[in-house]
Design an enzyme around this catalytic site. Sequence first.
Site, PDB file in Angstrom:
ATOM      1  N   GLU A   1      39.909  50.015  29.992  1.00 19.77           N
ATOM      2  CA  GLU A   1      39.677  50.412  31.392  1.00 19.77           C
ATOM      3  C   GLU A   1      39.590  51.932  31.552  1.00 19.77           C
ATOM      4  OE1 GLU A   1      41.785  46.508  33.447  1.00 19.77           O
ATOM      5  OE2 GLU A   1      42.653  48.491  33.782  1.00 19.77           O
TER       6      GLU A   1
ATOM      7  N   LYS B   1      42.461  51.721  45.669  1.00 15.81           N
ATOM      8  CA  LYS B   1      41.327  50.935  46.156  1.00 15.81           C
ATOM      9  C   LYS B   1      40.864  51.468  47.525  1.00 15.81           C
ATOM     10  CE  LYS B   1      42.776  46.821  43.549  1.00 15.81           C
ATOM     11  NZ  LYS B   1      43.000  45.359  43.581  1.00 15.81           N
TER      12      LYS B   1
ATOM     13  N   ASN C   1      44.815  45.111  48.258  1.00 20.01           N
ATOM     14  CA  ASN C   1      46.191  45.397  47.846  1.00 20.01           C
ATOM     15  C   ASN C   1      46.377  46.799  47.264  1.00 20.01           C
ATOM     16  OD1 ASN C   1      44.952  44.952  45.445  1.00 20.01           O
ATOM     17  ND2 ASN C   1      46.200  43.207  44.829  1.00 20.01           N
TER      18      ASN C   1
ATOM     19  N   TYR D   1      35.579  43.993  36.773  1.00 20.27           N
ATOM     20  CA  TYR D   1      36.352  42.769  37.021  1.00 20.27           C
ATOM     21  C   TYR D   1      35.754  41.546  36.309  1.00 20.27           C
ATOM     22  CZ  TYR D   1      39.512  44.886  40.475  1.00 20.27           C
ATOM     23  OH  TYR D   1      40.495  45.626  41.093  1.00 20.27           O
TER      24      TYR D   1
ATOM     25  N   HIS E   1      45.166  49.254  41.708  1.00 19.54           N
ATOM     26  CA  HIS E   1      44.947  48.491  40.474  1.00 19.54           C
ATOM     27  C   HIS E   1      45.737  49.175  39.370  1.00 19.54           C
ATOM     28  CE1 HIS E   1      42.935  46.580  37.047  1.00 19.54           C
ATOM     29  NE2 HIS E   1      42.997  47.783  36.505  1.00 19.54           N
TER      30      HIS E   1
HETATM   31  P1  IDP Z   1      46.439  42.418  39.624  1.00 14.48           P
HETATM   32  O1  IDP Z   1      45.579  43.428  40.356  1.00 14.48           O
HETATM   33  O2  IDP Z   1      47.832  42.369  40.182  1.00 14.48           O
HETATM   34  O3  IDP Z   1      46.410  42.603  38.117  1.00 14.48           O
HETATM   35  P2  IDP Z   1      44.653  40.140  39.220  1.00 14.48           P
HETATM   36  O4  IDP Z   1      45.094  38.722  39.139  1.00 14.48           O
HETATM   37  O5  IDP Z   1      44.198  40.816  37.962  1.00 14.48           O
HETATM   38  O6  IDP Z   1      45.819  40.972  39.948  1.00 14.48           O
HETATM   39  O7  IDP Z   1      43.464  40.179  40.302  1.00 14.48           O
HETATM   40  C1  IDP Z   1      42.626  41.312  40.413  1.00 14.48           C
HETATM   41  C2  IDP Z   1      42.440  41.616  41.881  1.00 14.48           C
HETATM   42  O8  IDP Z   1      41.737  40.532  42.502  1.00 14.48           O
HETATM   43  C3  IDP Z   1      43.721  41.718  42.710  1.00 14.48           C
HETATM   44  O9  IDP Z   1      44.346  42.982  42.616  1.00 14.48           O
HETATM   45  C4  IDP Z   1      43.228  41.455  44.105  1.00 14.48           C
HETATM   46  O10 IDP Z   1      42.565  42.582  44.682  1.00 14.48           O
HETATM   47  C5  IDP Z   1      42.195  40.349  43.841  1.00 14.48           C
HETATM   48  N1  IDP Z   1      42.800  39.008  43.947  1.00 14.48           N
HETATM   49  C6  IDP Z   1      43.644  38.414  43.067  1.00 14.48           C
HETATM   50  N2  IDP Z   1      43.996  37.171  43.481  1.00 14.48           N
HETATM   51  C7  IDP Z   1      43.330  36.987  44.656  1.00 14.48           C
HETATM   52  C8  IDP Z   1      43.279  35.893  45.593  1.00 14.48           C
HETATM   53  O11 IDP Z   1      43.897  34.835  45.411  1.00 14.48           O
HETATM   54  N3  IDP Z   1      42.492  36.092  46.701  1.00 14.48           N
HETATM   55  C9  IDP Z   1      41.783  37.236  46.932  1.00 14.48           C
HETATM   56  N4  IDP Z   1      41.807  38.276  46.076  1.00 14.48           N
HETATM   57  C10 IDP Z   1      42.561  38.170  44.950  1.00 14.48           C
HETATM   58 MG    MG Z   2      44.786  42.427  36.819  1.00 14.47          MG
END
Ligand code: IDP
Ligand code: MG
Length: 145
Positions: free
Chosen positions: A128, A11, A114, A51, A117
């Site tokens: 994807e 990212k 974070n 997304y 992905h």
């Molecule tokens: P993942 O990336 O671990 O699969 P997902 O639940 O699919 O997590 O969420 C997609 C992305 O959305 C996350 O990687 C993160 O960047 C963002 N995200 C997920 N939960 C939150 C939140 O509670 N606050 C802000 N951003 C979030």
């Molecule tokens: Mg995810």
Amino acid sequence: MPAERTLSLIKPDGLEKGLIGQIVARFEHAGLKPVAMTLVHLSQAQAEGFYAVHRERPFFQSLVQFMTSGPILAMVLEGEDAVAKNREIMGATDPAKAAAGTLRRDFATSIEKNTVHGSDSRENAAIEIAYFFGQLEIHPYGWKK
Ligand code: IDP
Ligand code: MG
């Protein structure tokens, strides 16, 4: 059995911190081969499409803004159990909850920023991968771990 494939993204925060080399090194060390790679700067529509499953979540707009804030590195990782192995190397979504030694624990700024992905299932991996790469852009080659 053909090797499994998954989609990995580094990212914008990962690129801003200069982490491409360290992240790819961890994948290679774990036997996950990058068989396609490209830098992309997603448009808003492209990030929203990627997304789309999170459309209704409160963080959706902010996530799209973050993911379009700079280029990302998209790659296809190939190897045994690639989907699960990549998720293990990444760690939990929230870096505060991610296990020691995972990418997110070591490098992430926040639950949103974070760093990486990874596809969450084989089915989503196929969708994807096709979002970023055509068949002719994927190049399997020959080492095995
Ligand atoms: P993942 O990336 O671990 O699969 P997902 O639940 O699919 O997590 O969420 C997609 C992305 O959305 C996350 O990687 C993160 O960047 C963002 N995200 C997920 N939960 C939150 C939140 O509670 N606050 C802000 N951003 C979030
Ligand atoms: Mg995810």
